[in-house]
Write a protein that holds these residues in place. Sequence first.
Motif, short mmCIF file in Angstrom:
data_model
loop_
_atom_site.label_atom_id
_atom_site.label_comp_id
_atom_site.label_asym_id
_atom_site.label_seq_id
_atom_site.Cartn_x
_atom_site.Cartn_y
_atom_site.Cartn_z
N ARG A 247 -36.74 -26.40 -104.43
CA ARG A 247 -36.49 -26.25 -105.87
C ARG A 247 -37.04 -24.96 -106.43
NH1 ARG A 247 -38.29 -30.96 -109.44
NH2 ARG A 247 -40.08 -31.07 -108.03
N TRP A 248 -38.13 -24.45 -105.83
CA TRP A 248 -38.69 -23.21 -106.37
C TRP A 248 -39.24 -22.24 -105.32
CZ3 TRP A 248 -41.00 -27.98 -107.68
CH2 TRP A 248 -42.18 -28.28 -106.98
N ALA A 249 -39.60 -22.70 -104.14
CA ALA A 249 -40.23 -21.83 -103.16
C ALA A 249 -39.22 -20.92 -102.46
CB ALA A 249 -40.97 -22.66 -102.12
N PHE A 250 -39.65 -19.72 -102.14
CA PHE A 250 -38.82 -18.75 -101.42
C PHE A 250 -39.32 -18.64 -99.98
CE2 PHE A 250 -37.92 -17.64 -105.77
CZ PHE A 250 -36.58 -17.31 -105.74
N VAL A 251 -38.79 -19.49 -99.13
CA VAL A 251 -39.16 -19.49 -97.73
C VAL A 251 -37.90 -19.24 -96.89
CG1 VAL A 251 -40.13 -20.83 -95.82
CG2 VAL A 251 -41.05 -21.11 -98.14
N HIS A 252 -38.01 -18.32 -95.93
CA HIS A 252 -36.88 -17.96 -95.08
C HIS A 252 -37.29 -18.13 -93.63
CE1 HIS A 252 -34.95 -15.98 -98.61
NE2 HIS A 252 -36.22 -15.85 -98.96
N ASP A 253 -36.43 -18.74 -92.80
CA ASP A 253 -36.83 -19.06 -91.44
C ASP A 253 -36.10 -18.26 -90.36
OD1 ASP A 253 -34.37 -20.23 -91.68
OD2 ASP A 253 -35.02 -22.27 -91.20
N HIS A 254 -35.22 -17.33 -90.75
CA HIS A 254 -34.56 -16.43 -89.82
C HIS A 254 -34.39 -15.08 -90.50
CE1 HIS A 254 -33.16 -20.25 -87.97
NE2 HIS A 254 -32.97 -19.54 -86.87
N ILE A 255 -34.04 -14.08 -89.73
CA ILE A 255 -33.51 -12.86 -90.33
C ILE A 255 -32.14 -13.23 -90.90
CG2 ILE A 255 -32.69 -10.51 -89.94
CD1 ILE A 255 -35.70 -10.80 -89.70
N GLY A 256 -32.00 -13.12 -92.19
CA GLY A 256 -30.76 -13.54 -92.84
C GLY A 256 -29.98 -12.35 -93.37
#
Length: 382
Positions: A247-256
Motif C-alpha cells: 500500500r505504501w512501501a517501495f520495495v523492488h525484488d529484481h532489476i526492473g
Amino acid sequence: MYSDIVDFIHRLYKTDKFVPLHAPLFVGNEKKYLNECIDTTFVSSVGKFVDRFEEEVAAYTGAKKAVVCVSGTNALHTAMLLVGVEREDEILTQALTFIATCNAISYIGAHPVFIDVDKDTLGLSPKAVRTWLEKNAGLKDSVCYNKNTGRRIKVCIPMHTFGHPVRIDELVDICNEWHIELIEDAAESMGSFYKGRHTGTFGKVGAISFNGNKTITTGGGGMLLFQDEELAKLAKHLTTQAKVPHRWAFVHDHIGYNYRMPNINAALGCAQLENLERYVQDKRETAGRYKEFFAAVPDVDFFTEPDDCRSNYWLNVVLLKDKAAQQDFLEYTNDRGVMTRPVWELMTRLEMFKHCETDGLENTEFLAERIVNIPSSVRLEK
C-alpha cells in the motif's frame, strides 16, 4: 509500364494526391475511450483500459495471457530476459528484418547468427536452420552450443515478415530437438494466422507491435503473448519496475524496467481492436486487387500469402526483376506521389552486425535486391 502502376494505385485509393505507405485509421470509439480515460485521470500505467486491452488481445489471439509494454522492441527485450538469455549467448534469427530485432538482442550483449529465409514466406527458413545446426552446432548436457565460437545458442527468433507467417510449426520442432527456446517476432502480424492459429502463440513468448504504422495502433506500444501464465506474471512484474505490491512501501525484488504501456494508449488500442477483423478483411481485399492487376504486368511479381496462412497483408510486396529495376521503380513511384519503400537494409550490411556469423543468406540477398513495399493502408470502401 510504371505509369500504369501509379495510375492504378491512385485509382485504388481514390485520390490524385499523395498515397502513403500505411496510414493509421480511426473510425471507431477512439475519441470516446480517450475522453473516458482522461475523465478518470488514470492516463498513466494503471487503469481499466490496460487490463481490458490485455484480456481482449489474449482472447483474440488464443494466448492464455497477454502483457502490454511500450513497444515491440521492449517486448522482444523482455521476452529474451524471461527465457534466460545472457551476455555472450547466441540468437538464431534472420538478416531480413527491422533493426528492432537485433537491437533487442544487443541490449543484453548477446550475438545474432543470421540464417537464410524462404522465398515463399520471406521469413526464417526451417530447412536452413536445421542445415546450419547440423553443420555448426552441438549438444552437451542438453545445452546447444556453437562449435565455431563455443557460445551457447539460447534462442531462435523468426519474424513474420510484413505479416506473412513463417513455417512456425517446423521451427518449433527443430528448436525442441536442439533445446533452443523459440520467441516469435510477431511485430507485424497482428491478425495473421498459421494453420488456424494466431502468430505469436507458437513459441515460448510472442512479441507484437502497435506502432503508428501497424494494422492497429496504440500510437506506440507492444504486447507479449504467453501460454505460460506464471511467465506472464513475471513479465508483468519486470516491466513495472519489479515493484513488490504494497500500500505504501517501495520495495523492488529484481532489476526492473519501465516498460509499462500507459492507460491512454491502451484506450486507443481497445478501440482499434474492435475494428481489427474489418481492417484485415479490407487489407486482404486490397491484396486481391493488387494480385489481379499485377498478373498482367511483366517483370513485376506480387507476393501472396504462403500456404496454410491467413495473412494480414500488413505491407504489400512486389518483386522486381533485379536491383536496377528496383531502384528505377522506387524513384519513379516516389516522384509521382505514390510512397514505396525497399525492404530494410539487411542487418549484415550494417556496421554493428557485419561481423556476425551467417549461412551465406542466398535467398536473403536475392530478395533484398528486389522487394518493394507498395501502399497498403486500409481503404474501407462502402
